[in-house]
Design a protein around this motif. Structure first.
Motif: not given
Length: 135
Positions: A15-21, A47-49, A55-59, A131-134
């Motif tokens: 999953x992307x950060x958004x999907x996992x969030x 709801x925000x990275x 290039x990764x983010x978490x939510x 920490x997942x792909x943005x």
């Protein structure tokens, strides 16, 4: 046929950060429902990275609520939440020192949840994604 199977499996990198969030939010929301919590309040709408490098983010997401029995002790509430969580999604305990927050992780969903009821009759749950792909 083998080439088709090999190509179709290559695109699934998790999953992307958004999907996992979104999954994290759904898990915590469902956990509060399963616990029959009262007066649920979102403390961190997520709801925000949140950048975490390369290039990764978490939510994140968090909520608090009240128990129908205001005298229920925090450790007991955390244990109640733990039992309810088992019917929501598969999480494993990574830290439980007793009379303290319980930390759980899901390798499948790339999420972490902390059950940290602060006082008698009060639930508190927060979590974050790995920490997942943005998106």
């Amino acid at each position: 046929m083998a080439a088709l199977l090999a190509v179709s499996g290559c695109g699934d990198s998790g999953p992307t950060a958004t999907e996992a969030g979104k999954t994290l939010k759904a898990h915590i929301t469902e956990l509060m429902k399963k616990s029959h919590a009262l007066d649920v309040r979102v403390t961190d709408p997520g709801g925000r990275d949140i950048p975490c490098g390369e290039g990764k983010a978490k939510q994140t997401f968090g909520a608090t609520a009240k128990d129908a029995a205001p005298q229920s002790e925090p450790d007991g509430l955390n244990i109640l939440l733990l039992g309810a969580l088992s019917s929501v999604a598969p999480y494993r305990i990574v830290e439980d020192r007793g009379n303290a927050p319980i930390r759980l992780e899901s390798d499948e969903y790339k999420t972490m949840i902390i059950l940290e009821s602060p006082a008698n009759g009060q639930y508190a749950v927060r979590g974050e994604t790995q920490c997942l792909p943005s998106s």
